[in-house]
Design a protein around this motif. Structure first.
Motif, short mmCIF file in Angstrom:
data_model
loop_
_atom_site.label_atom_id
_atom_site.label_comp_id
_atom_site.label_asym_id
_atom_site.label_seq_id
_atom_site.Cartn_x
_atom_site.Cartn_y
_atom_site.Cartn_z
N LEU A 191 0.82 -1.20 0.00
CA LEU A 191 0.00 0.00 0.00
C LEU A 191 0.85 1.25 0.00
N THR A 192 1.96 1.18 0.70
CA THR A 192 2.90 2.29 0.65
C THR A 192 4.25 1.73 0.28
N GLY A 193 4.26 0.69 -0.58
CA GLY A 193 5.40 -0.18 -0.65
C GLY A 193 6.41 0.01 -1.72
N ALA A 194 6.82 1.20 -2.10
CA ALA A 194 8.00 1.29 -2.94
C ALA A 194 9.19 0.88 -2.11
N ALA A 195 10.12 0.18 -2.73
CA ALA A 195 11.28 -0.25 -1.97
C ALA A 195 12.12 0.97 -1.67
N ALA A 196 12.40 1.21 -0.43
CA ALA A 196 13.23 2.36 -0.13
C ALA A 196 14.66 1.93 -0.02
N ILE A 197 15.48 2.86 0.43
CA ILE A 197 16.89 2.83 0.19
C ILE A 197 17.59 3.06 1.49
N PHE A 198 18.30 2.18 2.03
CA PHE A 198 18.90 2.49 3.30
C PHE A 198 20.15 1.74 3.62
N TYR A 199 20.84 2.27 4.61
CA TYR A 199 22.05 1.65 5.11
C TYR A 199 21.68 0.80 6.31
N ALA A 200 22.34 -0.34 6.45
CA ALA A 200 22.10 -1.19 7.60
C ALA A 200 22.47 -0.41 8.86
N ASN A 201 21.61 -0.49 9.87
CA ASN A 201 21.86 0.22 11.12
C ASN A 201 21.65 -0.76 12.26
N PRO A 202 22.60 -0.90 13.18
CA PRO A 202 22.43 -1.85 14.28
C PRO A 202 21.17 -1.57 15.06
N ALA A 203 20.48 -2.61 15.45
CA ALA A 203 19.23 -2.45 16.19
C ALA A 203 19.46 -1.64 17.44
N GLY A 204 18.54 -0.70 17.66
CA GLY A 204 18.57 0.06 18.88
C GLY A 204 19.36 1.35 18.81
N THR A 205 20.15 1.56 17.76
CA THR A 205 20.91 2.80 17.69
C THR A 205 20.04 3.91 17.15
N GLN A 206 20.34 5.14 17.56
CA GLN A 206 19.52 6.27 17.16
C GLN A 206 20.12 7.05 16.00
N ASP A 207 21.42 7.03 15.86
CA ASP A 207 22.06 7.76 14.78
C ASP A 207 22.31 6.86 13.59
N LEU A 208 22.24 7.42 12.42
CA LEU A 208 22.60 6.70 11.21
C LEU A 208 24.11 6.78 11.09
N PRO A 209 24.84 5.68 11.26
CA PRO A 209 26.30 5.75 11.32
C PRO A 209 26.93 6.15 10.00
N GLY A 237 25.12 -2.25 1.85
CA GLY A 237 26.35 -1.49 1.81
C GLY A 237 26.79 -1.06 0.42
N ARG A 238 25.93 -1.25 -0.59
CA ARG A 238 26.31 -0.84 -1.94
C ARG A 238 25.22 0.04 -2.53
N VAL A 239 25.63 0.90 -3.42
CA VAL A 239 24.68 1.77 -4.12
C VAL A 239 24.01 0.97 -5.24
N LEU A 240 22.69 0.94 -5.21
CA LEU A 240 21.94 0.28 -6.28
C LEU A 240 21.79 1.21 -7.48
N GLY A 241 21.67 2.49 -7.20
CA GLY A 241 21.51 3.47 -8.27
C GLY A 241 20.93 4.75 -7.71
N ARG A 242 20.76 5.71 -8.59
CA ARG A 242 20.17 6.98 -8.19
C ARG A 242 19.26 7.48 -9.30
N VAL A 243 18.28 8.29 -8.91
CA VAL A 243 17.37 8.91 -9.86
C VAL A 243 17.52 10.41 -9.68
N ASP A 244 18.10 11.06 -10.66
CA ASP A 244 18.35 12.50 -10.58
C ASP A 244 17.14 13.26 -11.11
N ASP A 245 16.10 13.28 -10.30
CA ASP A 245 14.87 13.97 -10.68
C ASP A 245 14.20 14.41 -9.37
#
Length: 201
Positions: A15-33, A157-165
């Motif tokens: 329903l809101t399901g476009a695949a988003a893009i993120f870096y792995a973050n250890p559970a429980g941490t508040q900052d994006l390392p 940990g790898r870039v899948l791609g980017r959309v420059d728009d």
């Protein structure tokens, strides 16, 4: 839902399901390392500095968990103007989907956020199909929103791609963050206590 195969239910559950893009973050941490994105393009890496976890929530459809979402935002983030500042959105999938199914559903949800032409739809569909992978349960995807520029997509940990728009990126992240989202409960869980996150009194 009688007569619908589980796979089709799962696809409908995007329903809101476009695949988003993120870096792995250890559970429980508040900052994006910062070290989580060693190969990120310089603008994306710079945009992630100082992001804080705003909120998280799980999308369910007919009781089935589809994915867990987490949102990181920068100081000054305002949910009413979500597209004004850099942010990052992570989806951890609990179901399997093809890249094409995710891309098609993304466009449907983007139409709830704002209008766009058939030509834009075709261009954006091709862009999503090019950058998004098929996903399985446990896969984690991350999307980085760069205001006025576009979006960067990552996984493992790898870039899948980017959309420059810039307009694509605004509508894409609006799937989760716009007041016109089809999942207002998930939006509220994601934006969380944004006054605290933004550093406002």
């Amino acid at each position: 839902m009688p007569g619908i195969a589980p796979k089709n239910i799962a696809v409908s559950a995007l329903l809101t399901g476009a695949a988003a893009i993120f870096y792995a973050n250890p559970a429980g941490t508040q900052d994006l390392p910062a070290h989580a994105a060693p190969s990120a393009p310089a603008p994306a890496e710079a945009a992630l500095q100082g992001l804080r976890l705003a909120g998280q929530g799980t999308l369910r459809f007919l009781g089935i968990e589809v994915y867990r979402a987490r949102l990181w935002v920068s100081a000054g983030f305002d949910a009413a103007d979500y597209a004004a500042r850099p942010l990052a959105l992570e989806l951890t999938y609990h179901r399997s989907f093809t890249a094409d199914a995710i891309a098609q559903r993304s466009l449907e949800e983007m139409r709830r956020v704002g209008a766009f032409t058939p030509e834009q739809a075709q261009r954006w569909l091709r862009a999503l199909q090019a950058v998004l992978p098929d996903v399985r349960s446990g896969d984690r995807l991350v999307g980085v929103y760069l205001p006025g520029q576009g979006a960067v997509f990552r996984s493992g940990g790898r870039v899948l791609g980017r959309v420059d728009d810039a307009e694509f990126a605004r509508l894409f992240f609006g799937i989760w963050l716009s007041p016109q989202t089809s999942e207002p409960g998930l939006r509220q869980a994601l934006v969380g206590d944004t006054a605290r996150v933004a550093g406002r009194p």
